[in-house]
Scaffold this active site. Structure first.
Site, mmCIF file in Angstrom:
data_model
loop_
_atom_site.group_PDB
_atom_site.id
_atom_site.type_symbol
_atom_site.label_atom_id
_atom_site.label_comp_id
_atom_site.label_asym_id
_atom_site.label_seq_id
_atom_site.Cartn_x
_atom_site.Cartn_y
_atom_site.Cartn_z
ATOM 1 N N VAL A 111 0.857 -1.179 0.000
ATOM 2 C CA VAL A 111 0.000 0.000 0.000
ATOM 3 C C VAL A 111 0.896 1.232 0.000
ATOM 4 C CG1 VAL A 111 -0.086 0.064 2.527
ATOM 5 C CG2 VAL A 111 -1.971 1.058 1.219
ATOM 6 N N HIS A 546 10.687 -6.624 11.750
ATOM 7 C CA HIS A 546 11.644 -5.564 11.456
ATOM 8 C C HIS A 546 12.793 -6.117 10.610
ATOM 9 C CE1 HIS A 546 10.256 -3.641 15.518
ATOM 10 N NE2 HIS A 546 9.433 -3.335 14.537
ATOM 11 N N HIS A 588 12.628 -0.028 17.460
ATOM 12 C CA HIS A 588 11.668 -0.140 16.368
ATOM 13 C C HIS A 588 12.195 0.757 15.244
ATOM 14 C CE1 HIS A 588 8.341 -2.132 18.719
ATOM 15 N NE2 HIS A 588 9.249 -1.837 19.643
ATOM 16 N N PRO A 589 12.441 0.217 14.046
ATOM 17 C CA PRO A 589 13.335 0.899 13.101
ATOM 18 C C PRO A 589 12.722 1.971 12.220
ATOM 19 C CG PRO A 589 12.761 -1.270 12.267
ATOM 20 C CD PRO A 589 12.142 -1.165 13.634
ATOM 21 N N GLN A 590 11.429 2.279 12.332
ATOM 22 C CA GLN A 590 10.883 3.218 11.359
ATOM 23 C C GLN A 590 11.542 4.590 11.440
ATOM 24 O OE1 GLN A 590 6.920 4.821 11.565
ATOM 25 N NE2 GLN A 590 6.588 4.144 13.669
#
Length: 611
Positions: A111, A546, A588-590
């Protein structure tokens, strides 16, 4: 969790802008300055930044759909409905040997916004090829990583300088929704109170006072460069709604009517093609300047040409798959599949890493968990209407507001190389969810529950991604092997995490009023003996979703990309996504991917004289 009725809310399939296309035939030109493959976390940053120069034309190619009217993407609490849906690639791993040959699902965003639109935080699983239960939690957690992580990346690749890490001031107590900073991505503290919040904070403070040099210390802000500690997390929401790379970068660019930005969705990149001169000249460095795309496995192929660069931003699964299909990868693997070898690049698809995750469910003495909401469609509808009216209430929040990052005990690191980046980087994570997580069985008809999620954020185990077949292109899923617990260090690390959880839950905030009754399915608050705990791990470990590392950057010739993220051994291809990380971020890698993408955009502009 909440029933799939909310998944039906894909309100329109109509392109929102003259620059958003669903048919390759409608794209106004076949030649661009830059082609970005993947409209995910990094790709949307790159496309937006490059089109700030009105003289440069950019095409973004995205396999998935428009995110605009997919309700579970935008409602924070409903993010758990995205796995297995139309916005998920629906990848799976090969059987994991150390997990009793269980097969894990690998949700990836299909998406606009990619995985920043579904922010996967753990997976469902399959046994004997059959879905036992499809479920995932979507926590949207924003952790920037420690200063040690960024210093490590600087040493490995020189991509970034050593850090001067700025503190983020915490929001005042009377305004927990205050955003930190003023960048495109909205970042806030929790939007709705949770009964576990005070228990976590108070429990860490008690242990910090009672135990010298406690590993359970409280921290006001884990995003200051020192990640260690328990406290409130920050999440990628703003004004009660998810903030993704699509909402923060791409849609604002499209809505500003940038005539130099075109986005083609529902279309898969199949392979990269060399320029005609490069392909005919065996002595020259291979130059890729075209992307072949298709909308169905047997459908027509279309080709788009990049005058300057092709930028791969398809993630740690999609990017190596595309390189392999294009003849860039381990020579022996490509030859076995009948793929012409353009460049022998053994590291492509290797070094695949993810964070192992173990969820433990506890029966609790409470009627405030969200279990009753899960059981009551009418109440869910009321909460949804509240969110639709003013973006408030439970649905404006992610299901977890507090977590802790911890180092392993020093004696557990004796004689082994520390897998974490440095003393400010953790090995373990503990996340608290105020309700039942039906990972392996549905929510019971009665009772109230909480879940404690343990994760190894600095694992030693590494796996690989290989092609299953040369036919079908990207319509054929690759073979994904995380090799979870392949290194025995990780088994001991998760065992420590279980013991830490039992220590933490033995503090007064959890024991008073008999809040913790028992581990779900057991008659004790403990999982049992060491052997029983290891067996529990093998039966119940999944991942945080991840994946990183399959096109690692570095200064050595064997690394896939150099310090400017250009693919070694070829011309015209750069990689900007989590596949380039040489080690897995202990977070958390964002946020790390966003940072990488912003830096990469600067590098690309520098290299092409755009600044």
């Amino acid at each position: 969790m909440l029933r799939a009725c909310f998944l039906t809310t894909v309100l329109s399939g109509v392109a929102q802008s003259a620059s958003l296309y669903t048919d390759p035939n409608d794209v106004p030109t076949k030649e661009y300055d830059f082609i970005v493959v993947g409209a995910g976390t990094a790709g949307n940053v790159i496309a937006t930044r490059l089109t700030e120069d009105p003289t440069k034309r950019v095409l973004v190619i995205e396999a998935g759909i428009d995110d605009t009217d997919v309700l579970p993407i935008h409602v924070p609490f409903l993010g758990l409905n995205n796995e297995g849906s139309i916005v998920d690639w629906n990848f799976t791993t090969v059987p994991q040997k150390e997990l009793n040959n269980r097969t894990l699902s690998v949700p990836r965003g299909f998406v606009l916004g990619g995985s920043s639109s579904i922010s996967k935080s753990h997976s469902s699983w399959k046994r004997n090829g059959r879905n036992e239960l499809d479920y995932s939690k979507d926590l949207m957690i924003w952790t920037r990583g420690s200063r040690d992580l960024w210093d490590h990346y600087a040493k490995v690749s020189t991509l970034v300088p050593s850090t001067s890490y700025p503190d983020i001031p915490p929001p005042p107590p009377n305004n927990p929704t205050l955003s930190n900073g003023n960048g495109p991505v909205q970042v806030t503290r929790a939007n709705f109170p949770n009964e576990l919040d005070d228990k976590v904070i108070n429990g860490s403070m008690i242990l910090q006072q009672e135990i010298p040099h406690s590993r359970f210390k409280y921290t006001v802000d884990m995003n200051t460069g020192n990640s260690i500690g328990f406290g409130y997390t920050q999440e990628t929401t703003g004004h009660g709604e998810r903030s993704s790379s699509a909402t923060a970068y791409l849609h604002p660019a499209l809505n500003s009517n940038r005539s130099n930005l075109d986005v083609l969705i529902q279309t898969r990149a199949m392979r990269l093609l060399q320029s005609k001169n490069s392909a005919s000249n065996s002595s020259s460095v291979p130059h890729f300047n075209r992307v072949e795309v298709a909308q169905s496995v047997d459908g027509p192929r279309f080709k788009f040409r990049a005058r300057k660069e092709i930028i791969l931003s398809s993630g740690a699964i999609g990017t190596p798959q595309l390189l392999l299909l294009s003849g860039v990868g381990p020579k022996h693997e490509l030859k076995q599949l009948g793929i012409d070898v353009v460049v022998d690049k053994p590291a492509v698809g290797k070094n695949l890493r993810d964070h192992p995750l173990l969820s433990t469910i506890y029966n609790v003495n409470s009627n405030q968990t969200f279990d009753d909401i899960t059981r009551n469609p009418a109440l869910q509808q009321q909460l949804l209407e509240q969110w639709q009216n003013n973006r408030t209430g439970l649905f404006a929040n992610t299901p977890a507001s507090v977590l802790g990052f911890m180092r392993l005990p020093k004696d557990q690191l004796n004689g082994v190389k520390d897998p974490a980046s440095g003393p400010h980087a953790p090995h373990l994570e503990m996340v608290f969810v105020d309700g039942f997580l039906p990972l392996f069985q549905p929510l019971p008809e009665t009772g109230h529950f909480i879940a404690v999620l343990n994760s190894i954020v600095a694992p030693k185990s590494a796996g690989s991604l290989t092609l299953a077949s040369a036919s079908g292109g990207t319509f054929t899923h690759p073979l994904i092997d995380y090799n979870i617990y392949g290194n025995s260090f990780d088994i001991q690390a998760m065992l420590q995490a279980i013991n830490d959880t039992e220590t933490f839950l033995s503090t007064p905030p959890w024991t008073q009023d008999d809040f913790i009754i028992s581990v779900f399915g057991r008659n004790s608050t403990s999982i049992g003996t060491e052997a029983e705990k290891i067996a529990f791990m093998r039966d119940n470990t999944i991942t945080l979703f991840h994946p990183v590392g399959t096109a690692r950057m570095g200064s050595k010739q064997g690394d896939v990309t150099n310090s400017r993220l250009l693919v070694r051994g070829v011309k015209g291809v750069r990689i900007v996504d989590a596949s380039v990380f040489p080690t897995i971020p202990e977070c958390h890698p964002q946020a790390v991917v966003y940072t990488l993408a912003e830096r990469a955009a600067d590098i690309i502009q520098e290299d092409h004289g755009m600044l």
